[in-house]
Write a protein that holds these residues in place. Structure first.
Motif, PDB file in Angstrom:
ATOM      1  N   HIS A 280     -40.464  -7.502  36.687  1.00  0.00           N
ATOM      2  CA  HIS A 280     -39.161  -8.066  36.314  1.00  0.00           C
ATOM      3  C   HIS A 280     -38.073  -7.042  36.581  1.00  0.00           C
ATOM      4  CE1 HIS A 280     -41.281 -11.428  34.498  1.00  0.00           C
ATOM      5  NE2 HIS A 280     -42.118 -10.537  34.003  1.00  0.00           N
ATOM      6  N   LYS A 281     -37.008  -7.509  37.173  1.00  0.00           N
ATOM      7  CA  LYS A 281     -35.967  -6.605  37.656  1.00  0.00           C
ATOM      8  C   LYS A 281     -35.188  -5.959  36.498  1.00  0.00           C
ATOM      9  CE  LYS A 281     -32.244  -6.773  40.723  1.00  0.00           C
ATOM     10  NZ  LYS A 281     -31.062  -7.598  40.662  1.00  0.00           N
ATOM     11  N   LEU A 282     -35.079  -4.648  36.547  1.00  0.00           N
ATOM     12  CA  LEU A 282     -34.289  -3.929  35.542  1.00  0.00           C
ATOM     13  C   LEU A 282     -33.216  -3.113  36.251  1.00  0.00           C
ATOM     14  CD1 LEU A 282     -37.150  -2.510  33.283  1.00  0.00           C
ATOM     15  CD2 LEU A 282     -35.614  -4.390  32.716  1.00  0.00           C
ATOM     16  N   GLY A 283     -32.149  -2.824  35.534  1.00  0.00           N
ATOM     17  CA  GLY A 283     -31.092  -2.005  36.127  1.00  0.00           C
ATOM     18  C   GLY A 283     -31.311  -0.510  35.965  1.00  0.00           C
ATOM     19  N   ILE A 284     -32.123  -0.126  34.991  1.00  0.00           N
ATOM     20  CA  ILE A 284     -32.305   1.301  34.696  1.00  0.00           C
ATOM     21  C   ILE A 284     -33.547   1.854  35.365  1.00  0.00           C
ATOM     22  CG2 ILE A 284     -31.114   1.409  32.486  1.00  0.00           C
ATOM     23  CD1 ILE A 284     -33.837   0.953  31.130  1.00  0.00           C
ATOM     24  N   ASN A 285     -33.571   3.181  35.560  1.00  0.00           N
ATOM     25  CA  ASN A 285     -34.793   3.873  35.967  1.00  0.00           C
ATOM     26  C   ASN A 285     -35.743   3.927  34.783  1.00  0.00           C
ATOM     27  OD1 ASN A 285     -33.522   4.607  38.370  1.00  0.00           O
ATOM     28  ND2 ASN A 285     -32.671   6.457  37.399  1.00  0.00           N
ATOM     29  N   VAL A 286     -37.009   3.627  35.026  1.00  0.00           N
ATOM     30  CA  VAL A 286     -38.019   3.803  33.985  1.00  0.00           C
ATOM     31  C   VAL A 286     -39.080   4.737  34.550  1.00  0.00           C
ATOM     32  CG1 VAL A 286     -39.637   2.661  32.446  1.00  0.00           C
ATOM     33  CG2 VAL A 286     -37.597   1.442  33.220  1.00  0.00           C
ATOM     34  N   GLU A 287     -39.353   5.830  33.840  1.00  0.00           N
ATOM     35  CA  GLU A 287     -40.300   6.834  34.330  1.00  0.00           C
ATOM     36  C   GLU A 287     -41.388   7.113  33.305  1.00  0.00           C
ATOM     37  OE1 GLU A 287     -38.072  10.374  35.052  1.00  0.00           O
ATOM     38  OE2 GLU A 287     -36.904   9.478  36.691  1.00  0.00           O
ATOM     39  N   LEU A 288     -42.572   7.309  33.814  1.00  0.00           N
ATOM     40  CA  LEU A 288     -43.655   7.826  32.967  1.00  0.00           C
ATOM     41  C   LEU A 288     -43.484   9.343  32.919  1.00  0.00           C
ATOM     42  CD1 LEU A 288     -46.349   7.665  31.447  1.00  0.00           C
ATOM     43  CD2 LEU A 288     -47.521   7.548  33.648  1.00  0.00           C
ATOM     44  N   ASP A 289     -43.276   9.898  31.730  1.00  0.00           N
ATOM     45  CA  ASP A 289     -42.993  11.341  31.613  1.00  0.00           C
ATOM     46  C   ASP A 289     -43.957  11.964  30.611  1.00  0.00           C
ATOM     47  OD1 ASP A 289     -42.072  13.862  31.098  1.00  0.00           O
ATOM     48  OD2 ASP A 289     -39.959  13.297  30.982  1.00  0.00           O
ATOM     49  N   LEU A 290     -44.932  12.720  31.134  1.00  0.00           N
ATOM     50  CA  LEU A 290     -45.980  13.289  30.260  1.00  0.00           C
ATOM     51  C   LEU A 290     -45.445  14.361  29.330  1.00  0.00           C
ATOM     52  CD1 LEU A 290     -48.914  13.550  32.817  1.00  0.00           C
ATOM     53  CD2 LEU A 290     -48.406  11.709  31.204  1.00  0.00           C
ATOM     54  N   SER A 291     -44.245  14.894  29.628  1.00  0.00           N
ATOM     55  CA  SER A 291     -43.704  15.946  28.768  1.00  0.00           C
ATOM     56  C   SER A 291     -42.968  15.373  27.556  1.00  0.00           C
ATOM     57  CB  SER A 291     -42.774  16.867  29.558  1.00  0.00           C
ATOM     58  OG  SER A 291     -41.529  16.228  29.778  1.00  0.00           O
ATOM     59  N   LEU A 292     -42.845  14.048  27.525  1.00  0.00           N
ATOM     60  CA  LEU A 292     -42.171  13.423  26.382  1.00  0.00           C
ATOM     61  C   LEU A 292     -43.136  13.363  25.203  1.00  0.00           C
ATOM     62  CD1 LEU A 292     -39.769  11.792  25.213  1.00  0.00           C
ATOM     63  CD2 LEU A 292     -40.807   9.749  26.202  1.00  0.00           C
ATOM     64  N   ALA A 293     -42.754  13.944  24.066  1.00  0.00           N
ATOM     65  CA  ALA A 293     -43.673  13.956  22.926  1.00  0.00           C
ATOM     66  C   ALA A 293     -43.055  13.313  21.678  1.00  0.00           C
ATOM     67  CB  ALA A 293     -44.096  15.379  22.613  1.00  0.00           C
ATOM     68  N   ARG A 294     -41.785  13.502  21.456  1.00  0.00           N
ATOM     69  CA  ARG A 294     -41.072  13.045  20.246  1.00  0.00           C
ATOM     70  C   ARG A 294     -41.736  13.562  18.987  1.00  0.00           C
ATOM     71  NH1 ARG A 294     -36.775  10.099  20.881  1.00  0.00           N
ATOM     72  NH2 ARG A 294     -36.696   9.429  18.725  1.00  0.00           N
ATOM     73  N   GLY A 295     -40.892  14.068  18.113  1.00  0.00           N
ATOM     74  CA  GLY A 295     -41.412  14.782  16.961  1.00  0.00           C
ATOM     75  C   GLY A 295     -42.161  13.945  15.928  1.00  0.00           C
ATOM     76  N   LEU A 296     -41.706  12.739  15.673  1.00  0.00           N
ATOM     77  CA  LEU A 296     -42.220  12.045  14.493  1.00  0.00           C
ATOM     78  C   LEU A 296     -43.693  11.679  14.651  1.00  0.00           C
ATOM     79  CD1 LEU A 296     -39.059   9.905  13.970  1.00  0.00           C
ATOM     80  CD2 LEU A 296     -39.930  11.649  12.418  1.00  0.00           C
TER      81      LEU A 296
END
Lengths: 453, 453
Positions: A280-296
């Protein structure tokens, strides 16, 4: 002489100009939430401390604003506590309520309290201030709004995609170019497991999270300090240095964690989510980023983070899947997923990039100059007709010097000033001054609406 | 097992249905405020106690929610205070901030703090919660919203009339039939003066205020108990028993207080205000009511009170002119006038009279049934188109039993359920069920938007 008054440290007044801009952001976000069928809830500013304490760690407990019990509380202060400076013990005896610290714990409390009235899946949003007794500094306030949207009571990954669509729609409407980074807690667990350090999961994610800021060498130092073996660090290196696109990153993790059960589950989830993104067409870039962890640490599946492409400001939206949020109140197996929009940062990005539409800074469309009773009477009638047609307008409340009245229009960005003096009352005309060009036009009074529209 | 959780005593959660209705009220009111050129401000929930204390009387000071200072406060608790149970003294030493008690004092603080940035007249509205440590009871909460609109920095009585127009517009839009009662503090002063008891002004207004509730005899008893002479009471009697219409009431006060200076000024103001009311068409009844006193002693001119004609519930809107609100912070001679809408009572009136439009209880216009991946894919595309056309809709997030999905639509008042199964995907059709009538219609997918619109 006016005395010195101020808001408490770390808190802010929002004047008309800021409110217009903040409302523009909130209304845009709400419009998107409504388009997807989310409904709004509100919870009280105060929660019982029993609801809040222990949910944000020791540091968080200290940052809660606590409300003093009413009436005489002196009998609750023990000499022993006082002598030993046990202010936490005393606090627990003289304070039963605190201000909410975020919208997540109150939402969990809401779901548990009203579980018998809610038909799941429950799609709610909530836009309210939260309070933290943090040290105030630039961009960090003691009172700020959070803007959370969650779907709770459904494990379907369509919900993850719906949030991605919402993020796409919101930032398209606001005109902010963004990148959405996605990762998955199960992939992070799989990595820890695959390198033989499953028990160091937290240390590993904390280190991974810093790679952009402090670089490979320092991250490896930190991992070593946390007791990871050189072998494990070597295995982790391809992950840490990965700069591949999403497809390449999928191949990399497949090779590293494809054999661990948790890792496999994580890859499977991400395949479904990226399947939606590709279909499905989106306007934004979507990336798989292994360095993303988020604290919670309550996240259990996909995690999200949105960054503005044109301004360095950190994340402006983030969230993830949590399988057991209501577990803190004993209600098990209610899975949910949600994101939170950072209104203050979005405000800063839009200000910096000059993205607010011009109308955001307008109050009224027109100001009627006040020449006294007879003229005012005509203006009241015409103003009523304008308002009926949805045109905001004001009559200057008193006969004052003309330059004072024009200065008022100018300072309030009112685009048209309508002049109805003695002559105009007689002739049923009006002189309209376009404040941007300075041009004055005389027209019949019954053409004012069309002129301004 | 879920544990027992609840909101603190006297506070409430607002779920989706209540929020929709509350938003309907607030949005209607805001729309009218904007039509008249008012702009919104917000102030922090917390104010310094130095801003709040002493502004609401001793009783009010006790009803302030006070926030405990962060960190170790034990050194601030003196043994003497503790021994003598001087909890107020201790409070002053361990608490510097409180939650706002109303929007008026924070507004005065705002005007004084930002006086150099404000171009007067300043037309602001403010819709935020306030907190009072009152004993909770039916209809009285510890957290509730106030909705204030004020014009400050202008003595013109056109402002009074503008507020009357706003009241007229708001209640017309909400569909509530109301009566607006107006009186004037100067008239009340004039009465006290005319009957020779100027120094008993407060006692007289308090007694007058009760005439509807306790009757003439008890009011006269109370006046006597407050030291009024029989002569004064006799002079007051025509005022107390007055049932005349506005014109007759004007004649009566003219005869009683026309000779006092304050009284004359009050009559003059009311003549101007009622002059506006007579010259311009309004939908509501506007009455001069001498028994209207309103408790707050910062009023100095016109006072307003709105009552619903069809529900017994007390006043649903009220306010007045204050000549010296910012005087509490040392800024003299800033006259203002404002009213406050009582959202909770308006909500109750509208619920009782069933005045909320049907759409207020709707969330989405349509629910797409979820039959699995292939069908879902088609639904995502169509849902996107609907949303682009401003039609809220949702896709049930997972393939579940049909009755579960229909139950969801039903409990959320979703008027249309859109069924796109295998066949429909193939034929590019959709079956739409009208949930109100139960009727099902099969149409081409590209006609869904028109069908629902």
């Amino acid at each position: 002489m006016a005395i010195q008054v101020s808001t408490p440290k770390g808190t802010r007044d929002f004047g008309p100009a800021e409110m217009n801009r903040r409302n523009y952001i909130f209304n845009t976000i709400k419009e998107v939430f409504h388009a997807y069928g989310f409904s709004q809830i509100e919870t009280p500013a105060m929660e019982n401390l029993s609801t809040l304490l222990g949910k944000y760690g020791n540091e968080g407990d200290k940052l809660l604003f606590k409300i003093l019990n009413s009436g005489d509380f002196t009998s609750k202060i023990s000499q022993d506590d006082l002598a030993s400076q046990n202010y936490i013990g005393i606090t627990n005896n003289i304070s039963e309520k605190g201000l909410r610290y975020d919208l997540t714990v109150p939402f969990a409390r809401f779901v548990v309290q009203h579980r018998n009235d809610i038909v799941f899946p429950f799609k709610r949003y909530q836009i309210q201030p939260v309070w933290r007794a943090d040290k105030p500094q630039k961009g960090r306030y003691r009172e700020f709004y959070q803007c959370d949207v969650d779907i709770i009571g459904s494990k379907s990954l369509l919900n993850e995609f719906e949030l991605i669509q919402i993020i796409d729609n919101v930032f398209a409407k606001l005109g902010i170019s963004v990148t959405l980074k996605i990762n998955n807690r199960k992939i992070l667990s799989g990595i820890a497991e695959a390198i033989g350090e499953a028990d160091k999961f937290v240390a590993i994610t904390v280190a991974i999270d810093k790679i952009d800021k402090i670089g490979l060498e320092k991250v490896e130092d930190e991992l070593r300090a946390n007791g990871l073996s050189d072998d494990a660090i070597a295995k982790l290196r391809p992950i840490l240095t990965n700069k591949g696109n999403t497809d390449e990153t999928f191949q990399l993790i497949e090779s590293v964690i494809g054999n661990t059960e948790t890792g496999k589950a994580g890859i499977e989830e991400m395949n479904v989510i990226f399947g939606y993104v590709k279909a499905h067409k989106l306007g934004i870039n979507v990336e798989l980023d292994l360095s993303l962890a988020r604290g919670l640490n309550y996240y259990t599946g996909a995690i999200f983070e949105v960054k503005a492409n044109d301004v360095e400001i950190g994340s402006i939206c983030g969230g993830g899947r949590y399988d057991n949020l209501t577990g803190i109140f004993g209600l098990k197996d209610v899975s949910g997923v949600g994101v939170s929009f950072g209104a203050d940062r979005i405000y800063d990005v839009m200000t910096q990039l000059d993205l607010f539409p011009k109308q955001t800074d307008e109050y009224s469309k027109a100001l009627f100059v006040n020449f006294g009773q007879a003229e005012e009477c005509a203006c009241i009638e015409i103003a009523g007709k304008l308002r009926n047609q949805g045109i905001s307008c004001e009559i200057f409340p008193e006969k004052s010097k003309l330059d004072k009245q024009f200065k008022y229009a100018d300072s309030h960005n009112i685009p048209y000033v309508i002049i109805i003096g003695e002559n105009e009352v007689c002739n049923k005309t009006a002189t309209i001054k376009d404040m941007a060009t300075g041009k004055q036009t005389s027209i019949p009074q019954d053409e004012i609406i069309n002129f301004i529209k």
